[in-house]
Design a protein around this motif. Structure first.
Motif, short mmCIF file in Angstrom:
data_model
loop_
_atom_site.label_atom_id
_atom_site.label_comp_id
_atom_site.label_asym_id
_atom_site.label_seq_id
_atom_site.Cartn_x
_atom_site.Cartn_y
_atom_site.Cartn_z
N GLN A 48 0.75 -1.13 0.28
CA GLN A 48 0.00 -0.30 0.12
C GLN A 48 0.90 1.38 0.08
O GLN A 48 0.66 2.22 -0.64
N THR A 52 0.91 4.19 -2.86
CA THR A 52 0.04 5.45 -2.44
C THR A 52 0.71 6.64 -2.16
O THR A 52 1.77 6.38 -1.67
N ALA A 56 -1.86 11.23 -0.50
CA ALA A 56 -3.27 11.05 -0.85
C ALA A 56 -4.35 10.98 0.14
O ALA A 56 -4.18 10.51 1.17
N ARG A 216 -6.80 7.15 7.09
CA ARG A 216 -6.65 6.14 5.96
C ARG A 216 -6.25 4.76 6.68
O ARG A 216 -5.98 3.64 6.19
N TYR A 254 -0.78 -2.16 11.27
CA TYR A 254 -1.02 -1.32 10.19
C TYR A 254 -2.43 -1.72 9.93
O TYR A 254 -2.77 -2.97 9.40
N GLY A 256 -4.43 -0.29 7.71
CA GLY A 256 -4.82 0.43 6.47
C GLY A 256 -5.78 -0.48 5.45
O GLY A 256 -6.23 -0.07 4.35
N ILE A 257 -6.00 -1.72 5.91
CA ILE A 257 -6.64 -2.68 5.10
C ILE A 257 -7.79 -3.52 6.16
O ILE A 257 -7.34 -3.43 7.25
N SER B 207 -10.67 -1.38 2.00
CA SER B 207 -9.44 -0.86 2.65
C SER B 207 -9.50 0.35 2.61
O SER B 207 -9.37 1.07 1.61
N GLY B 209 -6.85 2.24 3.24
CA GLY B 209 -5.74 2.93 2.53
C GLY B 209 -5.84 2.83 1.12
O GLY B 209 -5.59 3.47 0.18
N PHE B 210 -6.52 1.62 0.52
CA PHE B 210 -6.48 1.38 -0.71
C PHE B 210 -7.62 2.56 -1.44
O PHE B 210 -7.51 3.03 -2.48
N ASN B 211 -8.78 2.69 -0.82
CA ASN B 211 -9.73 3.79 -1.12
C ASN B 211 -9.02 4.96 -1.43
O ASN B 211 -9.34 6.01 -2.46
N THR B 213 -6.05 5.31 -2.10
CA THR B 213 -4.95 5.41 -3.21
C THR B 213 -5.73 5.36 -4.70
O THR B 213 -5.41 6.04 -5.74
#
Lengths: 257, 279
Positions: A48, A52, A56, A216, A254, A256-257, B207, B209-211, B213
């Motif tokens: 990621q 990324t 962002a 995020r 982490y 982020g997912i 996710s 984080g992915f959103n 990105t």
């Protein structure tokens, strides 16, 4: 298909199924195996981070999207005496401490935090359990506070020490909530210490007087009842060593997912 | 050679197909079971960007009916008593409130953090394995040669004929069994082109984080809670495929099918001069 064959297949299926289930459960308690599973967390974070943009932004919504039923989670009302005392005086004596690996440690009153550079954002809060709520947050930019305290070069993580004991049964002192993020998220423009939610003073159930927003990542990273922001070089020695209340209990650092 | 039908072994599956198939079996099984573990942390589904807690379109929960705990599943306006299966399950006397029962989740006890560890590890296995299969399938010609239906197969008459024979559990024999029939081809394509990639895409859209990105993809699915719902529906489609697939494996020649996916060789009955090896 003959009855015999059908019975045989059913028995074979049941045997294989229960062996499979027992095997999964045994592996789930095997430290070597769970260690291997956790490797994927690093792959996910690196993947990621690799794709990324550091800055962002998480999606921002409009006022019409705000949830009327934003769900509070974790501690709803801390019972810790120090917190109750501060709440009783409407946080008049509250001081946000910023210390650790910084040149100029800070102790800011709420008025000073409110006077710091701020950001307002309407974002979606994604809980690790799977649900989402949308809220409007206003808070002090963490980056500005850290710049004022001036991080020492060896600082790598920012730790948020909270007022609430979420697990009173913990005998090792790891029952108090805390979380940590790295400097990429700490300096992200949407990372704020929020004192307002939906244009009103942040309510107790959502983390008054200050809660972290780190947009995020999942909800458990958004520490509520933040008392102290500490810059550290390593997460060892905090709680049970995994960098957060829930990471100490098997969740991913982490998120982020 | 006599006209009497003879059994010959033909090469059915390549090494790449066989290895990726069994890795996929492992990854998909564990993804399903760890996925249900994750679902159980909040056993309700919504449409749109955010949850509407008072009005999920699917929910599983425990309620008290006349002083007795019952497992209740709601789908839209419909309510079902699913005690023992969804909402309230476990051995008599040790029942607990949970969406899916212990035998469907990994680990069997409730542990969201562990479920996520399993899920994301095997998601990597699933994606890497799928990429190998796809790359090899496109470059090596497996997709074009074995999976794309021929023009003759796509004629409505042929499709209707295949549906009729499948419904009677009659399967192609002899020369016709050398290749996949049109129902097989279309089903496999649906799974590997639509359902499996959909799992990855909707999974990524959960996710945060992915959103940040790739902000556009989540809009395609109608928001994060819609993506979660589609993830669940697509997984249900895969479960349905697996059930039918296993049933057809059993009725169309269990050992022959299993052997072909392990050794690559599949027995067909032919008459006259044939290519292939006698068993």
């Amino acid at each position: 298909m003959s009855l015999d064959r059908r019975r045989w297949l059913a028995a074979a299926g049941a045997t294989l199924g229960s062996l499979w289930l027992a095997g999964c459960d045994r592996l789930a308690t095997n430290p070597t195996f769970t260690g291997v599973l956790k490797v994927a967390e690093k792959w996910t974070k690196h993947a990621q981070r690799a794709v990324t943009d550091r800055k962002a932004l998480a999606r921002e919504f409009t006022a019409a999207d705000i949830s009327k039923d934003f769900k509070p989670n974790g501690t709803m009302r801390p019972q810790d005496p120090e917190y109750l005392r501060l709440l009783g005086e409407n946080f008049a004596g509250y001081r946000l401490v910023v210390d650790g690996l910084v040149e100029h440690p800070l102790a800011l009153s709420l008025a000073e935090v409110r006077a710091a550079p701020s950001r307002t954002q309407i974002t979606r809060h994604d809980c690790v359990e799977g649900w989402s709520s949308i809220g409007k947050w206003k808070g002090a930019r963490l980056s500005a506070l850290l710049d004022r305290a001036k991080l020492k070069p060896e600082a790598r993580y920012i730790v948020f020490h909270c007022a609430d004991t979420l697990d009173p049964s913990a005998t090792d002192g790891a029952g108090v909530y805390y979380e940590s993020i790295d400097l990429i998220d700490a300096y992200h423009p949407q990372t704020i210490l929020a004192y307002q939610m939906n244009d009103a003073t942040l309510p107790v159930r959502h983390g008054a007087p200050l809660r972290l927003r780190v947009e995020r990542q999942l909800g458990y990273k958004h520490a509520k009842y933040v008392m102290r922001v500490e810059a550290v070089a390593s997460l060892d020695g905090l709680g049970r060593g995994q960098g957060g209340f829930w990471p100490d209990r098997g969740y991913q650092w982490y998120a982020g997912i | 050679m006599a006209d009497k039908p003879a059994k010959v072994l033909v090469r059915r599956h390549s090494g790449v197909t066989r290895i990726t198939h069994w890795l996929n079996v492992l990854a998909v099984s564990l993804l399903l079971m760890s996925g249900l573990q994750i679902f159980n942390a909040h056993p309700a589904l919504y449409w749109g960007a955010k949850s509407t807690f008072a009005d999920p379109w699917v929910s599983m929960r425990k309620v008290e009916v006349a002083g007795q705990p019952r497992g209740i599943t709601t789908v839209g306006d419909l309510t079902f008593d699913t005690t023992g299966l969804f909402g309230w399950s476990g051995a008599e006397g040790a029942r607990e409130q949970r969406g899916f029962p212990a035998w469907a989740t990994v680990p069997s006890w409730r542990d969201l953090g562990a479920g996520r560890s399993w899920h994301f590890f095997f998601a990597w296995v699933f994606v890497l394995n799928g990429l190998v299969y796809w790359a090899w399938g496109l470059i090596g010609g497996h997709v074009a040669r074995d999976l794309l239906p021929t023009r003759a197969q796509l004629r409505p008459r042929n499709i209707l004929h295949e549906i009729a024979t499948h419904a009677r559990l009659q399967f192609p024999r002899g020369e016709a069994a050398r290749t996949y029939n049109v129902i097989q081809k279309l089903t496999y394509l649906l799974v590997i082109v639509v359902l499996l990639p959909l799992m990855v895409l909707t999974g990524l859209c959960m996710s945060p984080g992915f959103n940040a990105t790739v902000p556009g993809l989540i809009d395609l699915f109608g928001g994060r809670q819609s993506a979660r719902t589609i993830h669940f529906l697509s997984a249900s489609g895969i479960v349905l495929f697996i059930v039918v697939h296993l049933a057809l494996v059993v009725v169309s020649g269990l050992w022959n099918n299993i052997r072909s996916m392990i050794t690559g060789r599949y027995a067909i009955e032919v008459s006259g001069e044939v290519e292939g090896k006698r068993p």
